[in-house]
Motif scaffolding. Structure first.
Motif, mmCIF file in Angstrom:
data_model
loop_
_atom_site.group_PDB
_atom_site.id
_atom_site.type_symbol
_atom_site.label_atom_id
_atom_site.label_comp_id
_atom_site.label_asym_id
_atom_site.label_seq_id
_atom_site.Cartn_x
_atom_site.Cartn_y
_atom_site.Cartn_z
ATOM 1 N N GLY A 41 0.627 -1.256 0.068
ATOM 2 C CA GLY A 41 -0.065 0.187 -0.271
ATOM 3 C C GLY A 41 0.681 1.231 0.211
ATOM 4 O O GLY A 41 0.476 2.654 0.013
ATOM 5 N N THR A 42 2.465 1.337 0.232
ATOM 6 C CA THR A 42 2.821 2.390 0.529
ATOM 7 C C THR A 42 3.084 3.055 -0.951
ATOM 8 O O THR A 42 3.083 2.686 -2.070
ATOM 9 C CB THR A 42 4.451 1.928 0.990
ATOM 10 N N PRO A 43 2.531 4.622 -1.394
ATOM 11 C CA PRO A 43 2.780 4.853 -2.889
ATOM 12 C C PRO A 43 3.833 4.507 -3.783
ATOM 13 O O PRO A 43 3.555 4.506 -4.802
ATOM 14 C CB PRO A 43 2.052 6.429 -2.382
ATOM 15 N N ARG A 44 4.880 5.249 -2.976
ATOM 16 C CA ARG A 44 5.906 5.240 -3.863
ATOM 17 C C ARG A 44 7.277 4.791 -3.186
ATOM 18 O O ARG A 44 6.735 4.819 -1.869
ATOM 19 C CB ARG A 44 6.421 6.684 -4.307
ATOM 20 N N VAL A 45 7.819 3.693 -3.966
ATOM 21 C CA VAL A 45 9.557 3.019 -3.590
ATOM 22 C C VAL A 45 10.303 3.675 -4.133
ATOM 23 O O VAL A 45 10.270 3.165 -5.358
ATOM 24 C CB VAL A 45 8.749 1.611 -3.106
ATOM 25 N N VAL A 63 2.736 -2.078 -4.647
ATOM 26 C CA VAL A 63 2.739 -0.515 -4.279
ATOM 27 C C VAL A 63 2.259 0.413 -5.399
ATOM 28 O O VAL A 63 2.455 -0.707 -6.295
ATOM 29 C CB VAL A 63 4.602 -0.686 -3.531
ATOM 30 N N GLY A 64 2.225 2.109 -4.865
ATOM 31 C CA GLY A 64 1.678 2.338 -6.153
ATOM 32 C C GLY A 64 3.017 2.670 -6.970
ATOM 33 O O GLY A 64 2.630 2.257 -9.009
ATOM 34 N N SER A 65 4.196 2.156 -7.240
ATOM 35 C CA SER A 65 5.217 2.814 -8.136
ATOM 36 C C SER A 65 6.528 2.362 -6.768
ATOM 37 O O SER A 65 6.747 2.723 -6.190
ATOM 38 C CB SER A 65 5.432 4.100 -8.462
ATOM 39 N N VAL A 66 7.499 2.105 -8.059
ATOM 40 C CA VAL A 66 8.443 2.039 -7.829
ATOM 41 C C VAL A 66 9.915 2.170 -8.584
ATOM 42 O O VAL A 66 9.635 2.048 -9.823
ATOM 43 C CB VAL A 66 8.808 0.112 -7.655
ATOM 44 N N VAL A 67 10.766 2.949 -8.318
ATOM 45 C CA VAL A 67 11.802 3.762 -8.677
ATOM 46 C C VAL A 67 12.939 2.579 -8.368
ATOM 47 O O VAL A 67 13.015 2.484 -7.239
ATOM 48 C CB VAL A 67 11.334 4.876 -8.967
ATOM 49 N N GLY A 68 13.568 2.387 -9.263
ATOM 50 C CA GLY A 68 14.735 1.582 -9.072
ATOM 51 C C GLY A 68 16.396 1.935 -9.794
ATOM 52 O O GLY A 68 16.306 2.623 -10.680
ATOM 53 N N ILE A 69 17.283 2.386 -8.880
ATOM 54 C CA ILE A 69 18.909 3.089 -9.366
ATOM 55 C C ILE A 69 19.529 1.828 -9.103
ATOM 56 O O ILE A 69 19.640 1.564 -7.711
ATOM 57 C CB ILE A 69 18.466 4.511 -8.535
ATOM 58 N N ASP A 70 20.766 2.867 -9.639
ATOM 59 C CA ASP A 70 21.953 1.360 -9.629
ATOM 60 C C ASP A 70 23.566 2.446 -9.585
ATOM 61 O O ASP A 70 22.797 2.913 -11.033
ATOM 62 C CB ASP A 70 21.504 0.259 -10.623
ATOM 63 N N PHE A 71 24.143 2.063 -10.130
ATOM 64 C CA PHE A 71 24.896 2.525 -10.554
ATOM 65 C C PHE A 71 26.110 2.299 -11.730
ATOM 66 O O PHE A 71 26.469 3.273 -11.945
ATOM 67 C CB PHE A 71 26.517 3.020 -9.009
#
Length: 86
Positions: A41-45, A63-71
């Motif tokens: 239920g978390t809106p943004r992760v 969840v609402g949406s997920v943004v994944g980042i990596d170097f």
């Protein structure tokens, strides 16, 4: 499913893990399932260090949406190439 949406490729990390120790895929997915339930239920992760994003889709379902980042630009390019609308 493959006819309608095409076959899904594993990411670089998931592919390597599958070849080296396929059992480990189950452990990785169990961890992502646990996190997905915690974040339900978390809106943004934000996932920092997502590597190939293999487990990110498990969290994305809860969840609402997920943004994944990596170097690592190799992982980022691979994820971008494998993205689909689903």
């Amino acid at each position: 499913m493959a006819r309608a949406h095409g076959a899904t490729r594993l990411g670089f990390m998931a592919n390597q893990v599958y070849h080296d120790d396929p059992r480990r895929i189950g452990f990785v997915m169990a961890r992502y399932k646990f996190v997905a339930k915690m974040l339900e239920g978390t809106p943004r992760v934000l996932e920092i260090g997502c590597a190939d994003g293999f487990g990110t889709r498990v969290v994305q379902q809860h969840v609402g949406s997920v943004v994944g980042i990596d170097f690592d630009p190799v992982f980022v390019a691979d994820v971008n190439a494998r993205q689909n609308s689903r």
